[in-house]
Design an enzyme around this catalytic site. Sequence first.
Site, PDB file in Angstrom:
ATOM      1  CB  CYS A 157     -72.341 -11.461   3.222  1.00 47.44           C
ATOM      2  SG  CYS A 157     -72.612 -10.639   4.799  1.00 47.44           S
ATOM      3  CB  CYS A 208     -69.689  -9.482   4.759  1.00 45.21           C
ATOM      4  SG  CYS A 208     -70.645 -10.647   5.735  1.00 45.21           S
ATOM      5  CG  ASP A 209     -68.046  -8.941   1.170  1.00 51.19           C
ATOM      6  OD1 ASP A 209     -67.185  -8.837   2.068  1.00 51.19           O
ATOM      7  OD2 ASP A 209     -68.408 -10.035   0.702  1.00 51.19           O
TER       8      ASP A 209
END
Length: 310
Positions: A119, A122-123
């Site tokens: 992701c 997300c990261d």
Amino acid sequence: MTAALYAGRAMLDTIVLERGISGGELLNTEIIEDYPGFEHVEGWDLAQKFEAHAKKFGAKFVQQTVLTLKKLPDTTFEAVTESGNIFRAPTAIITSGGTPIKLNVPGEMEYAGKGVSYCAVCDGAFFKGHAIAVVGGGDAAVEESDFLTRYASKVYLIHRRDELRASKILQKRLFENPKIEVIWNTVVERIEADEQGLVNRLRLRNADTHAESALDVTGLFVFVGFRPNTGIIEGHVKHDAMGYLETDMNMETSIKGLFAAGDVRVQLTRQVTTAAGDGPTAAIAAEKYLAARRSDNREPEIAASGGYAV
């Protein structure tokens, strides 16, 4: 878990059938920094808080793997688990999520959340100023490679073929980005890490010549596909070409009384925030569905052992 929370608040007997520890993809995310109210929280910790909150309002959690979910002729839903138990309810909410397709190479599972990610949203922010790699050749891989250049100093896109599957407009954007380098006809053979257990190198193999090489990066983002977990549903339910469930604005699927929430359904983005937002809508819609059935005096009797809004 938010669906269970809101179903419980609506005074519905609610059971959550979960194949493992509650949390889904949260358990594969070490640190979360994009959930409102939590500037920095571990995925495991946030999942525990979600579960405890749902339990506070009466939701019951049962750790059993559901094999099938179907609508019976009497319009109730029946879930059969791997343990042989049967749960029946007048309505059901499917929140089975999806599973990123893995490379299945040494180091992938070991370093998930420690440099290996599925992701970018997300990261990506964890890799400011780093050199990272992306694996894939479709729209997701190309689009996320471009997105990751907001943070990374260098992005290597590793693709096993000599041409990309992504749309031409996305490819044009990719090739015009000076921070992206495409490594063609190449596959990842192994993921390695430093003494702290953080990714620091990839072992690569050329698909044509079989020549091996090393690539020093601190992160690997895998975008070779994402598979929605919809195989448990018996009977036809509308879905898109990738298998994601189509729902209306109330999260109801094409099967009357079956609602869906989170990564399992068709939507623009799949984040913990969107999943948490879907849950209340599905639960409230399910409660209204049950109320309408009661007012029509057509609510079927449910055995006491399985009288739940799943």
